[in-house]
Design a protein around this motif. Sequence first.
Motif, PDB file in Angstrom:
ATOM      1  N   SER A   1      -3.944   3.427  -0.746  1.00 14.66           N
ATOM      2  CA  SER A   1      -4.257   3.013   0.642  1.00 14.66           C
ATOM      3  C   SER A   1      -5.679   3.653   1.300  1.00 14.66           C
TER       4      SER A   1
ATOM      5  N   LEU B   1       0.850  -1.252  -0.121  1.00 20.03           N
ATOM      6  CA  LEU B   1       0.167   0.040   0.111  1.00 20.03           C
ATOM      7  C   LEU B   1       0.881   1.204  -0.184  1.00 20.03           C
TER       8      LEU B   1
ATOM      9  N   GLN C   1     -11.200  -3.821   2.241  1.00 18.40           N
ATOM     10  CA  GLN C   1     -10.553  -3.680   3.482  1.00 18.40           C
ATOM     11  C   GLN C   1     -10.018  -5.023   4.145  1.00 18.40           C
TER      12      GLN C   1
ATOM     13  N   ASN D   1      -9.903   3.847  -0.344  1.00 12.63           N
ATOM     14  CA  ASN D   1     -10.919   3.759  -1.416  1.00 12.63           C
ATOM     15  C   ASN D   1     -12.119   4.658  -1.179  1.00 12.63           C
TER      16      ASN D   1
ATOM     17  N   GLN E   1      -7.026  -2.052   2.698  1.00  7.04           N
ATOM     18  CA  GLN E   1      -7.157  -0.647   2.534  1.00  7.04           C
ATOM     19  C   GLN E   1      -8.415   0.035   3.440  1.00  7.04           C
TER      20      GLN E   1
END
Length: 441
Positions: free
Chosen positions: A229, A179, A246, A231, A251
Amino acid sequence: MLRKINDHPIRSVHLLRSSDPDNLFPRTLEFSPPARGTWNIVHTGMQLPESHQIYVCASGCLRGVILTAAEMGCMDRFSTIELLEKDLLRTDNEALILQGVTDILKNLTKRPRAVLLFTACFHHFMGTDLHYIFHQLSRRFPEIDFIPCIMDPIRQTKSITPEERLRREIYRQWRPLPLRARACNIIGSNLPTDDTSEILTLLQKNGWTLRDMTTCRSYDDFLQMAEGSLNLYINPFGHRAALDLQKRYGQDFLFLPQSWRYSEITDHLNRLADKMQVSRPDFRPRIAECELAFEALKQLIGDTPIAIDCTFTFCPFSLARLLVEHGFRVLKIYSDTVPAEDRDNFEWLKRHYGSIELWSTKNPDGRLAHGNTMGQKILCLGQKAAWFNGSPYFVNLVEGGGHYGFDGLLRLIHLMSAAFLVPKNLPEVIRRKGCGGSCCL
């Protein structure tokens, strides 16, 4: 038993003050108005670059998706496997799909990077082993990502909807990547967000990289989104995908609903600024611009009644509240549900503007109300509202048209002014996929 319903009272409308947000209209036989300019699963799948869609279903179901692909000019990225009556009794449906998909891929001039394979309610009824099918396809074509999709209107309101599932499965094709800080994605949208939207300007001003599947030029660009990293999603159908990403990749995500009131827009953008750990912008100059634009619009359209439908925006009650708070006359809202993020606005309108008419877009009685405007001019926001009212004065947008925030408000005001002044050819605009077709009732 079939009953003739033509002589029944109109059951597709009641006043807002008497509406139950948890059950706006009873579940019944559904009517599908011919205003079909809205986005569907074909449109969404076509946003994935270097992909090919294959639908396995009966001819009646295939009609709509084929027309959508044809209208998009994407028939070279679209194939079908038609199911016949004999397939209910005498066909090995696993073998049928495997053979059909294999034949399709071997005859394509260029192999796709991904295949969106849509099965139907038929396969659930028949107990088709879909896991086996996708496992075998991946063994035969290891260079292709096969995406399990479902076109299943039978379960449209139960569990996860086809639209939610499609988005979740598309983003499941990402491979884990480290990320990267200040890398952000917009996921789940059918339309790219305007470059001048405050979302994009806030990100770009603070050195963030933004990616969106709708703007990806290649499948590799799409896979690169996995390094984001954060959304963001505006379309509520993206919620399942955000939760899944996630869980899979760690994320973070943020839901920025397509709200229209100043306080809501400010709150959403402030939440984004806080998530980015940057100072909150001062939006008072933008609000002042909107106020001046609203004053000019009010002078132009006066007390002309306005109708809003749920295909125009994900938050129709937020938009209606904004307009009535600025002195506009909202006469009708077309929606069959109240989104959770729009519930407070619904309740406020119910208390203060309970005489607004709430119309169903699906109840079969709605077909009897088509064009019944008593000769008055109605400004419509959305194709369905325009069709139900037979009005050539309408803003032709779906899902907000990619507009967002105060920038989106200013664009909307401009479009409302143009729609009020210049009538459109209603049948020509919405004639695709059914307008003018005969009715069997």
